[in-house]
Design a protein around this motif. Structure first.
Motif, mmCIF file in Angstrom:
data_model
loop_
_atom_site.group_PDB
_atom_site.id
_atom_site.type_symbol
_atom_site.label_atom_id
_atom_site.label_comp_id
_atom_site.label_asym_id
_atom_site.label_seq_id
_atom_site.Cartn_x
_atom_site.Cartn_y
_atom_site.Cartn_z
ATOM 1 N N THR A 54 0.800 -1.183 -0.124
ATOM 2 C CA THR A 54 0.118 0.180 -0.055
ATOM 3 C C THR A 54 0.865 1.437 0.051
ATOM 4 N N GLU A 55 1.795 1.335 0.999
ATOM 5 C CA GLU A 55 2.861 2.282 1.054
ATOM 6 C C GLU A 55 3.533 2.647 -0.293
ATOM 7 N N ALA A 56 3.786 1.843 -1.120
ATOM 8 C CA ALA A 56 4.584 1.987 -2.401
ATOM 9 C C ALA A 56 3.600 2.585 -3.412
ATOM 10 N N ALA A 57 2.333 2.168 -3.377
ATOM 11 C CA ALA A 57 1.435 2.714 -4.266
ATOM 12 C C ALA A 57 1.029 4.057 -3.930
ATOM 13 N N ARG A 58 0.992 4.650 -2.614
ATOM 14 C CA ARG A 58 0.956 5.941 -1.947
ATOM 15 C C ARG A 58 2.329 6.631 -2.698
ATOM 16 N N LEU A 59 3.354 6.154 -2.394
ATOM 17 C CA LEU A 59 4.599 6.886 -2.656
ATOM 18 C C LEU A 59 4.487 7.140 -4.335
ATOM 19 N N ALA A 60 4.218 6.110 -5.175
ATOM 20 C CA ALA A 60 4.229 6.318 -6.678
ATOM 21 C C ALA A 60 3.599 7.588 -7.028
ATOM 22 N N TYR A 61 2.227 7.809 -6.482
ATOM 23 C CA TYR A 61 1.595 9.007 -6.761
ATOM 24 C C TYR A 61 2.039 10.288 -6.216
ATOM 25 N N TRP A 62 2.913 10.438 -5.186
ATOM 26 C CA TRP A 62 3.596 11.596 -4.622
ATOM 27 C C TRP A 62 4.751 11.757 -5.609
ATOM 28 N N ALA A 63 5.377 10.561 -6.174
ATOM 29 C CA ALA A 63 6.647 10.764 -7.035
ATOM 30 C C ALA A 63 5.854 11.238 -8.495
ATOM 31 N N GLU A 64 4.926 10.823 -8.832
ATOM 32 C CA GLU A 64 4.340 11.498 -10.010
ATOM 33 C C GLU A 64 3.928 13.072 -9.862
ATOM 34 N N GLN A 65 3.763 13.394 -8.685
ATOM 35 C CA GLN A 65 3.040 14.867 -8.349
ATOM 36 C C GLN A 65 4.716 15.571 -8.621
ATOM 37 N N SER A 66 5.492 15.234 -7.839
ATOM 38 C CA SER A 66 7.031 15.924 -7.999
ATOM 39 C C SER A 66 7.689 15.886 -9.164
ATOM 40 N N VAL A 67 7.527 14.918 -10.171
ATOM 41 C CA VAL A 67 7.786 14.932 -11.340
ATOM 42 C C VAL A 67 7.071 15.858 -12.220
ATOM 43 N N ALA A 68 5.682 16.189 -12.048
ATOM 44 C CA ALA A 68 4.908 17.305 -12.710
ATOM 45 C C ALA A 68 5.434 18.671 -12.331
ATOM 46 N N ARG A 69 5.632 18.580 -11.009
ATOM 47 C CA ARG A 69 5.906 19.959 -10.243
ATOM 48 C C ARG A 69 7.316 20.411 -10.975
ATOM 49 N N SER A 70 8.304 19.575 -11.488
ATOM 50 C CA SER A 70 9.723 19.756 -11.724
ATOM 51 C C SER A 70 9.648 20.725 -12.911
ATOM 52 N N GLY A 71 9.003 20.688 -14.008
ATOM 53 C CA GLY A 71 8.601 21.626 -14.978
ATOM 54 C C GLY A 71 9.645 21.122 -16.207
ATOM 55 N N ARG A 72 10.538 20.241 -15.839
ATOM 56 C CA ARG A 72 11.657 19.605 -16.765
ATOM 57 C C ARG A 72 11.199 18.303 -17.359
ATOM 58 N N LEU A 73 10.586 17.855 -16.795
ATOM 59 C CA LEU A 73 10.260 16.300 -17.339
ATOM 60 C C LEU A 73 8.602 16.016 -17.385
ATOM 61 N N GLU A 74 8.497 15.283 -18.643
ATOM 62 C CA GLU A 74 7.187 15.100 -18.812
ATOM 63 C C GLU A 74 6.632 13.682 -18.301
ATOM 64 N N LEU A 75 5.490 13.865 -17.574
ATOM 65 C CA LEU A 75 5.106 12.825 -16.693
ATOM 66 C C LEU A 75 4.222 11.670 -17.624
ATOM 67 N N VAL A 76 4.458 10.491 -17.645
ATOM 68 C CA VAL A 76 3.617 9.590 -18.357
ATOM 69 C C VAL A 76 3.303 8.599 -17.200
ATOM 70 N N ARG A 77 1.957 8.233 -16.810
ATOM 71 C CA ARG A 77 1.535 7.427 -15.836
ATOM 72 C C ARG A 77 1.579 6.038 -16.405
ATOM 73 N N LEU A 78 2.193 5.159 -15.574
ATOM 74 C CA LEU A 78 2.792 3.793 -16.043
ATOM 75 C C LEU A 78 1.370 3.056 -16.230
ATOM 76 N N SER A 79 0.254 3.354 -15.747
ATOM 77 C CA SER A 79 -0.855 2.478 -15.898
ATOM 78 C C SER A 79 -1.558 2.925 -17.126
ATOM 79 N N GLU A 80 -1.398 4.050 -17.660
ATOM 80 C CA GLU A 80 -1.742 4.750 -19.024
ATOM 81 C C GLU A 80 -0.786 3.877 -19.921
ATOM 82 N N ALA A 81 0.289 3.968 -19.739
ATOM 83 C CA ALA A 81 1.358 3.514 -20.753
ATOM 84 C C ALA A 81 1.349 2.011 -21.078
ATOM 85 N N LEU A 82 0.878 1.162 -19.856
ATOM 86 C CA LEU A 82 0.665 -0.075 -20.376
ATOM 87 C C LEU A 82 -0.519 -0.363 -20.802
#
Length: 619
Positions: A54-82
């Motif tokens: 459960t904690e791994a799935a929660r940490l994945a969400y906050w990591a996605e938010q950190s990538v989106a806030r960085s402004g230098r990387l384009e986030l691609v959700r793994l669930s959508e990519a697969l």
């Protein structure tokens, strides 16, 4: 010769002005280079034990938010990519809703409010059929404009029903006085206050077969199972998603709602990749598997989070790395602890920011930076080569002293047995023979161990190289502790269920375990650099029962041997079927060639002129 050289020189000097006056595509000024597109990144969180799911799935969400806030990387959700097909369908619905909104606004501006009502209704239905975790705001705006069109058409009762339904789901929805008259704006304020002060209900969301990220009315509410309270008494929109599964979405009012996730086409490949990472989370196989995952998802970088722990309120231990899919260069690396539960939102910000910040510089010669466990494959190979050389030298020394011992034996037999020289020959020969035996035995053992370390024991790949000191990323080069051998061979990584019986799992063949050595030598001590003062060291792994560990190691080895034998048998059957197919194809081709030749002979025979008896006689 002088005339020719002078003419050539004049011609070369004339090329410059001539080329400048011509329209040939010769550019002497630098071309404007367009700015490079941001690198695409997907986030994968892999639990190394069942308690961290459960904690791994929660940490994945906050990591996605950190990538989106960085402004230098384009986030691609793994669930959508697969889930490429589902992603394309949802994007098509979002595009349909956006176009319907544009058409409805144009019709509303032209006072064709009936057409505007139809287009806004189409937009609301399209957004509802798409991904509401992203498009819930557009869905609410479409319903607000639908109510505005109903007011413009004089359908006040229908408009008030629509306003009440919108505010029941989203009490903070915006209604502009440009589209609603004062009476309707007063009704909006009254309904908004009633929705905020009205009775509330509780909602529990569960998912099977794996935990999933839960969004309610477009807001992230945690990882399933999730219990929510204080919701308005209305139909709410629940969206759940997990890597390797299709997105699920439905309406729910109160009580408990359970959603069953459907595996996507790439679920088995993702499960095989994560199992390989869990088996060796600190070895070279980890980065190889992550590169395969990046290629499967179609991204240029992978942000991987290896999570361990998560029991009770204790923080989880996380090894994070951002990897370049092209050559495995670790653009970011960090090891640390992250709080669990609601505190993860702010407690993980520093750790995740260090992973998505500036890229780690490469080594000299553009070599990639990697982070594997100390005592990696290259160190073992070096030690193996040294042991092999030592073994060869000892064998040569043993052979030499053996020959000397044999020579002393011959001298002893020729000398008189009572002479002092005979005793000297005897003692010297025994010493040479003992030295020869020790050299031969030690040389064989050393050469055998060296061969094992150099050729059979280097499965971990090359050892890691420390990140450059000039890198701006606060990376830690401390190697993560090796996984306990008592860990199960099949992990619950990303909570993937085992494939059904009778189906073939796409995965690489498991390597054969190395043969046990007859002699035991003390393993080289592994030194682990001390972590930096700014980061707490992970808790040491608990002591494990030695007998139980041996039993589990033996069971795991038997399971791997069984899988290897099954894989070899499957490959043998495939080769046999391929050989039979090739023989059948060759036989069919031979028959076709014979049939074609026979037809050609018959056609040539028909084309030849007939010879009557008179012609034959004359001939």
């Amino acid at each position: 010769m002088h005339a020719a050289l002078s003419g050539w020189l004049v011609g070369m000097l004339a090329v410059g002005p001539a080329a400048a006056q011509s329209s040939l595509p010769l550019r002497l000024t630098p071309r404007a280079v367009p700015s490079a597109a941001p690198s695409s990144v997907t986030v994968v969180a892999i639990p190394l034990d069942a308690t961290a799911r459960t904690e791994a799935a929660r940490l994945a969400y906050w990591a996605e938010q950190s990538v989106a806030r960085s402004g230098r990387l384009e986030l691609v959700r793994l669930s959508e990519a697969l889930d490429a097909q589902g992603r394309a369908e949802r994007e098509a619905k979002a595009a349909e809703g956006a176009q319907a909104m544009k058409d409805g606004q144009a019709a509303y501006d032209e006072l064709d409010t009936q057409k505007a009502l139809e287009r806004f209704d189409v937009a609301a239905k399209a957004f509802e059929a798409g991904d509401l975790s992203r498009g819930f705001g557009d869905f609410v705006r479409a319903r607000v404009m639908k109510a505005a069109s109903q007011v413009a058409n004089g359908e006040n009762a229908a408009a008030q029903l629509e306003i009440r339904a919108v505010l029941a789901v989203d009490p903070r929805a915006q209604f502009s006085s440009n589209f609603f008259p004062p009476d309707e704006m007063a009704f909006v304020d009254k309904e908004r206050k009633a929705a905020l002060a009205g009775s509330t209900v509780a909602l529990t969301v569960r998912t099977e077969p794996v935990p999933a990220q839960v969004y309610v009315d477009g807001q992230f509410r945690g990882v399933s199972p999730v219990s929510l309270s204080g919701l308005t008494a209305a139909d709410h929109f629940v969206t759940v998603m997990a890597p390797g599964y299709e997105l699920e979405q439905r309406r729910a009012r109160e009580g408990e709602t359970a959603l069953t996730l459907t595996p996507s086409a790439s679920q088995r490949a993702l499960q095989a990749i994560t199992e390989r990472i869990v088996r060796k989370p600190d070895g070279a196989e980890r980065d190889v598997a992550l590169r395969e995952l990046g290629a499967l998802a179609g991204v240029s970088q992978v942000l991987a989070l290896l999570v361990q722990g998560g029991t009770g309120t204790a923080p989880v231990q996380v090894t994070g790395l951002r990897l370049d899919v092209t050559d495995g260069h670790n653009l970011g690396y960090a090891v640390g602890s992250v709080p669990v539960g609601e505190a993860m939102a702010t407690g993980s910000d520093t750790f995740l920011s260090s992973l998505v910040g500036a890229d780690t510089a490469r080594l000299a010669g553009n070599k990639p930076v990697t982070h594997f466990s100390s005592g990696g494959g290259s160190n073992r190979k070096t030690m193996g080569y040294v042991l092999m050389a030592t073994g060869v030298a000892l064998l040569a020394g043993g052979i030499y002293f053996g020959m000397e011992a044999s020579s002393k034996e011959d001298d002893f037999r020729r000398a008189p047995q009572t002479s002092p020289r005979a005793k000297d020959f005897k003692d010297t020969g025994k010493t040479y023979a003992l030295v020869a035996d020790i050299g031969l035995v030690t040389g064989l053992v050393s050469a055998g161990l060296g061969s094992y370390f150099a050729f059979a024991g280097g499965g971990g790949g090359s050892s890691s190289s420390s990140p450059s000191k000039a890198s701006a990323t606060p990376s830690r080069s401390r190697a993560t502790p090796p996984p306990s051998k008592a860990a199960p061979a099949k992990s619950e990584s990303l909570d993937m269920p085992p494939p059904p019986k009778g189906t073939k799992q796409v995965s690489e063949p498991l390597p054969m375990p190395p043969p046990p050595s007859k002699t035991t030598t003390p393993a080289p001590a592994k030194t682990t650099p001390a972590p930096q003062a700014t980061e707490p060291a992970p808790a040491p792994p608990p002591a494990r029962d030695t007998k139980r560990s041996r039993d589990e190691d033996a069971a795991q080895r038997e399971e791997e041997l069984k899988k290897r034998r099954e894989e070899v048998e499957r490959q043998r059957r495939e080769l046999e079927e391929r050989r039979k197919q090739e023989e059948a194809d060759a036989e069919a081709k031979r028959k076709r060639d014979e049939e074609e030749k026979r037809k050609r002979d018959e056609e040539e025979k028909k084309k030849r002129p007939s010879i009557d008896e008179d012609d034959l006689r004359n001939y």
